[in-house]
Design a protein around this motif. Structure first.
Motif, PDB file in Angstrom:
ATOM      1  N   THR A 168       0.859  -1.186   0.000  1.00 16.36           N
ATOM      2  CA  THR A 168       0.000   0.000   0.000  1.00 16.36           C
ATOM      3  C   THR A 168       0.891   1.231   0.000  1.00 16.36           C
ATOM      4  N   ALA A 169       0.422   2.296  -0.606  1.00 19.77           N
ATOM      5  CA  ALA A 169       1.240   3.503  -0.737  1.00 19.77           C
ATOM      6  C   ALA A 169       0.404   4.734  -0.431  1.00 19.77           C
ATOM      7  N   ASN A 170       1.044   5.721   0.189  1.00 20.09           N
ATOM      8  CA  ASN A 170       0.385   6.971   0.548  1.00 20.09           C
ATOM      9  C   ASN A 170       1.337   8.133   0.330  1.00 20.09           C
ATOM     10  N   SER A 171       0.757   9.321   0.237  1.00 18.73           N
ATOM     11  CA  SER A 171       1.574  10.531   0.179  1.00 18.73           C
ATOM     12  C   SER A 171       2.051  10.869   1.583  1.00 18.73           C
ATOM     13  N   ILE A 202      15.106   4.523  -0.796  1.00 17.17           N
ATOM     14  CA  ILE A 202      14.588   5.661  -1.550  1.00 17.17           C
ATOM     15  C   ILE A 202      15.065   5.584  -3.007  1.00 17.17           C
ATOM     16  N   SER A 203      14.403   6.328  -3.863  1.00 21.86           N
ATOM     17  CA  SER A 203      14.762   6.333  -5.282  1.00 21.86           C
ATOM     18  C   SER A 203      15.991   7.211  -5.501  1.00 21.86           C
ATOM     19  N   ILE A 226      18.248   5.650   5.877  1.00 27.18           N
ATOM     20  CA  ILE A 226      18.260   5.235   4.465  1.00 27.18           C
ATOM     21  C   ILE A 226      19.104   3.968   4.352  1.00 27.18           C
ATOM     22  N   LYS A 227      18.435   2.843   4.102  1.00 25.40           N
ATOM     23  CA  LYS A 227      19.123   1.552   4.025  1.00 25.40           C
ATOM     24  C   LYS A 227      19.692   1.284   2.639  1.00 25.40           C
ATOM     25  N   ASP A 228      19.014   1.805   1.594  1.00 24.42           N
ATOM     26  CA  ASP A 228      19.498   1.557   0.235  1.00 24.42           C
ATOM     27  C   ASP A 228      18.854   2.567  -0.712  1.00 24.42           C
ATOM     28  N   VAL A 229      19.380   2.621  -1.930  1.00 30.04           N
ATOM     29  CA  VAL A 229      18.839   3.477  -2.986  1.00 30.04           C
ATOM     30  C   VAL A 229      18.539   2.586  -4.187  1.00 30.04           C
ATOM     31  N   PHE A 230      17.304   2.643  -4.692  1.00 26.53           N
ATOM     32  CA  PHE A 230      16.944   1.757  -5.796  1.00 26.53           C
ATOM     33  C   PHE A 230      16.914   2.508  -7.123  1.00 26.53           C
ATOM     34  N   GLU A 231      17.208   1.740  -8.174  1.00 26.65           N
ATOM     35  CA  GLU A 231      17.133   2.295  -9.520  1.00 26.65           C
ATOM     36  C   GLU A 231      15.689   2.604  -9.882  1.00 26.65           C
ATOM     37  N   ALA A 242       8.468   6.621  -4.443  1.00 31.03           N
ATOM     38  CA  ALA A 242       9.750   7.309  -4.242  1.00 31.03           C
ATOM     39  C   ALA A 242      10.475   6.739  -3.033  1.00 31.03           C
ATOM     40  N   MET A 243       9.725   6.110  -2.133  1.00 31.02           N
ATOM     41  CA  MET A 243      10.306   5.491  -0.940  1.00 31.02           C
ATOM     42  C   MET A 243       9.554   4.197  -0.679  1.00 31.02           C
ATOM     43  N   ILE A 244      10.234   3.242  -0.055  1.00 29.81           N
ATOM     44  CA  ILE A 244       9.563   1.999   0.327  1.00 29.81           C
ATOM     45  C   ILE A 244      10.140   1.507   1.636  1.00 29.81           C
TER      46      ILE A 244
END
Length: 854
Positions: free
Chosen positions: A166-169, A214-215, A247-252, A263-265
């Motif tokens: 699920t995603a929210n602003s 995060i992206s 911030i654990k990682d940055v995804f492509e 933009a974040m997960i």
């Protein structure tokens, strides 16, 4: 970790650059790319890098390329010499053919990759065939896209692998400023079954409590560096808690044709804490529940879902479901747009995919037919060359090979030229949409090469085969006796020219109709105020009174109201009963002043604001009154299990946007108390952008820790305006292309006809023939062609566009006589321009020169 170079541009540069220069030049380009990432961000840096690659296409950099296949080089040299000589003798006609084909091939490239966008949706996930999305079927109603938060844990207890997303602003703090960003919450299984690529080359591992991935774009925006792992990001959640996440990682950035966008997960375990929800609560919904299963397990999952259906329905009176539905994530995006509360990325509408593909194929056929006509006409000047070849021992087969080599060479040049044209057209096409539909950087180079070869083969068969077979069949004896002529009345040539102009009529008619439809929908009366109204979502009902008190002190504010629903954005379905007659209606629950703020027009009776106790009173629209066929004022009706009195009737208005089948419906407007408000609605005087900016300022003064999410009421027109804009731009582009190719084809045929009849026209001019006479002689064969083309093209456009408009729009214009006349005038102007210019050139030639010419 360094950001990745644009793969497609890099491979193109590696392919054409000289080996001696590649390492040095690529090093400079790479260094500049990393600097631009820091200065401008990833997207802009990739654009600059691609632009610099294009600038490198110059003789000093390009290595020796073998543009002619080796099998062609092994053919007798005189074939190639003859081909090159023939091309040099007719440069204008050859260029017209090459350019027309290049344009058509570019359109086909867009059509193909537009189709591939849907065809490869979610296929970047290796296990997509075994991942299913769960939806809720409802009899007679839209399928429910969301699912209960308790569904996945219940399935897990039955040994079924299930996970939620699920995603929210979420408000992200950047220094003293808050901005909105999309944050996804997902169970750990999501990261293993739908893996996300990290910038370090591995895959994202599930974040823990107060951890986030995060992206790359968000990383650059917040920290001005591509890989800020280990740093903290400040997030403000709807419960007003501001927390720092590691911030654990940055995804492509994933491809745009996947369903999941964020933009974040973070871990789903962070969700209940900030949204105060019990994970066993069947009433609370999340965006999606997914299961991983083989085909053999689907029946077992359906059995378990049937058992869980009762628990779900007992907790949800509002949205009862009849059964659960399973769709693989390859199938599901096609129906996402039709789901109630569907919140994921979806397929392009099938009409746009096949519409663009069909238009692309039509343009390609038009260019191919133009090529055939020109090739046949040009061959008439080479009949004696063919006869001499045959007398010297050449066979029909060798003549066919000769002409096939020439035509294939031109077609190959057109494919190469189309690469440059496509590089200009694709960004323009992508700009019409909210996301890039065509991402060539993500297409394997082998796929592009195979597509180019496929186009060369298909276009060669369509364009080159018939002229080669047709010209080679004449005997040498008939040619030398002047008994062979290539008539411009060749039936196939006439049929092809008719098709060209029919397509011209189709595209021009469609352009005028789409432009008028765009104006019609912009000016359509929706029955309420569209302009100068701002809707502000509230996190808590008590915010309304604080905000209203602040805004009422502003001189530009004309009115403030609260509401549970919003016209055009938020409504609910309800049955209304009056003396045993049920009518399906749309229900709006609003505050006392909402109807006046929105400018609803009272037909009779009164609004809620004029009364004291509104709890048992409703306002209805005229359509609902007409359904019952009586005067409904002061009548009693039953809504669900509650009884109400009708106190007013308003004129009909659109409660939704005007796309698809969202026509005016029977509507009831109920009063709701302030403790139920979800929105504040403000009407102000002045510029809408300034209005929104002013309200945002007031919001942050009152609620500095909470994100402002206000939007204009005019946004209800976004979908129709966006669709109209796309249709108009595509039709305009296709009309220009079809006109251009038709002009080239017609001008070429007229020019060759003038050359063939040069002596005749010279004699006629000596005898006193006027330009009008010459125009009539050149154009008389076109009259019936234009007549047939007009009937076919205009009829097809009228019926096809009427069908498409009925599917896409609730209200739209219908074609009129004016649209037919405009299209006819434009095409006639094209014909007059092509013929008239050539006649003007011919009239300037001395008749003596025409009579001496061979």
């Amino acid at each position: 970790m360094k950001p990745e170079l644009p793969n497609f541009s890099y491979r193109i540069f590696q392919w054409f650059c000289s080996q001696d220069l590649f390492e040095e030049l690529q090093g400079d380009l790479e260094e500049a790319f990393f600097e631009n990432v820091e200065l401008h961000g990833m997207k802009k840096a990739r654009q600059i890098y691609t632009g610099e690659i294009l600038k490198m296409i110059r003789p000093s950099v390009i290595r020796s390329l073998k543009l002619i296949p080796s099998n062609v080089m092994r053919l007798p040299k005189n074939y190639l010499k003859t081909s090159i000589r023939a091309i040099k003798l007719n440069p204008f006609y050859v260029f017209a053919n090459i350019f027309g084909l290049a344009l058509a091939i570019s359109i086909c490239t867009i059509g193909y990759f537009n189709y591939q966008f849907n065809a490869t949706f979610n296929k970047s996930y290796a296990e997509a065939d075994n991942i299913y999305k769960i939806s809720g079927l409802r009899t007679g109603e839209s399928t429910l896209g969301t699912s209960s938060i308790a569904l996945a844990p219940s399935l897990k207890s039955a040994a079924i692998e299930a996970f939620r997303y699920t995603a929210n602003s979420i408000a992200v703090r950047e220094h003293n400023h808050l901005f909105s960003s999309r944050m996804a919450f997902a169970d750990s299984e999501f990261f293993s079954r739908l893996p996300m690529k990290s910038l370090n080359g591995s895959y994202i591992k599930p974040p823990g409590i107060n951890e986030v991935a995060i992206s790359a774009e968000l990383a650059m925006k917040l920290f001005n560096e591509p890989y800020p792992v280990g740093k903290l990001i400040k997030l403000v959640f709807p419960d007003q808690k501001e927390e720092s996440y590691l911030i654990k990682d940055v995804f492509e950035t994933p491809p745009n044709n996947v369903s999941f966008s964020q933009a974040m997960i973070t871990s789903f375990e962070n969700y209940p804490a900030h949204y105060q929800v019990d994970q066993s609560d069947w009433q609370y919904s999340v965006d999606g529940t997914f299961v991983y299963a083989s085909q053999d397990q689907v029946s077992l999952i359906n059995y378990e879902l049937e058992l869980l259906k009762q628990s779900r329905n007992e907790a949800n009176d509002r949205y009862q479901i009849d059964a659960y539905r399973l769709d693989t994530i390859l199938e599901w995006p096609a129906i996402e747009g039709s789901l109630l509360h569907g919140r994921f990325r979806q397929h392009l509408h099938i009409s746009s995919v096949y519409g663009i593909a069909g238009t692309a194929i039509s343009i390609l056929l038009l260019a191919c037919f133009n090529f055939i006509n020109t090739s046949i006409a040009l061959s008439g000047k080479r009949l004696k060359e063919i006869a001499v070849r045959k007398i010297m021992g050449g066979s029909r087969k060798s003549t066919i090979v000769q002409f096939m080599i020439e035509n294939t060479f031109m077609i190959s040049m057109a494919v190469i030229l189309s690469v440059g044209i496509s590089s200009l057209l694709i960004p323009t096409y992508n700009a019409m949409f909210q996301r890039e539909l065509i991402q060539l950087d993500r297409v394997p180079f082998t796929t592009l090469l195979q597509f180019a070869l496929f186009l060369i083969i298909i276009v060669t068969l369509l364009s080159a085969a018939y002229p080669s077979l047709y010209v080679s069949k004449f005997s040498s004896l008939k040619i030398f006796r002047d008994k062979v002529t290539l008539s411009v009345k060749n039936r196939l040539m006439m049929v092809l020219l008719t098709f060209q102009f029919a397509l011209c009529f189709y595209n021009i008619f469609g352009l005028f109709l789409n432009v008028d439809n765009s104006y019609f929908q912009d000016s359509l009366d929706r029955g309420y105020n569209i302009e100068q109204v701002v809707n502000i979502p509230l996190d808590r009902p008590e915010q309304f009174r604080i905000l209203a008190d602040q805004l009422n002190q502003e001189p530009e504010v004309q009115a403030v109201a609260g509401s549970y629903h919003l016209i055009g954005f938020s409504t609910e379905f309800q049955y209304v009963d009056q003396d045993g007659r049920d009518v399906s209606t749309t229900q709006l629950r609003v505050g006392t002043d909402y109807s006046e703020v929105m400018g609803l027009r009272l037909n009779k009776g009164s609004f809620h604001t004029e009364l004291g106790d509104n709890s048992d009173k409703v306002v209805i629209n005229r359509m609902l009154e007409s359904q019952y066929g009586i005067d409904m004022l002061n009548q009693s009706i039953k809504v669900g299990n509650e009884k109400f009195t009708v106190i007013g009737v308003v004129d009909d208005f659109n409660v939704q946007n005007i796309m698809m089948d969202n026509k005016i419906t029977p509507t009831i407007i109920r009063y709701t108390p302030e403790e139920n408000y979800n929105y504040a609605v403000v009407r102000m005087a002045g510029s809408q952008d300034l209005i929104n900016s002013k309200i945002e300022q007031v919001w942050y003064e009152a609620f500095p820790q909470e994100l402002y999410r206000g939007f204009l009421q005019e946004d209800v027109m976004q979908s129709s305006r966006g669709t109209n804009g796309i249709f108009v731009k595509i039709n305009l582009f296709m009309a220009i292309i079809s006109i251009l190719i038709s002009i080239l084809g017609l001008y070429t045929l007229v020019s060759l006809k003038v050359q063939k009849r040069s002596k005749e026209f010279g004699v006629r001019k000596v005898l006193g023939a006027s330009r009008k006479t010459i125009i009539h002689l050149l154009g008389k064969d076109l009259y019936w062609i234009l007549g047939v083309a007009a009937i076919l093209g205009l009829s097809a456009s009228h019926y096809i566009l009427a069908t498409v408009f009925d599917i896409i729009y609730a209200y739209h214009v219908s074609s009129s006589v004016g649209h037919f006349i405009k299209a006819l005038l434009v095409v006639l102007a094209i014909v007059v321009l092509a013929i008239g210019y050539k006649v003007y050139q011919t009239s300037k030639i001395n008749p003596a020169q025409q009579l001496r010419s061979e």
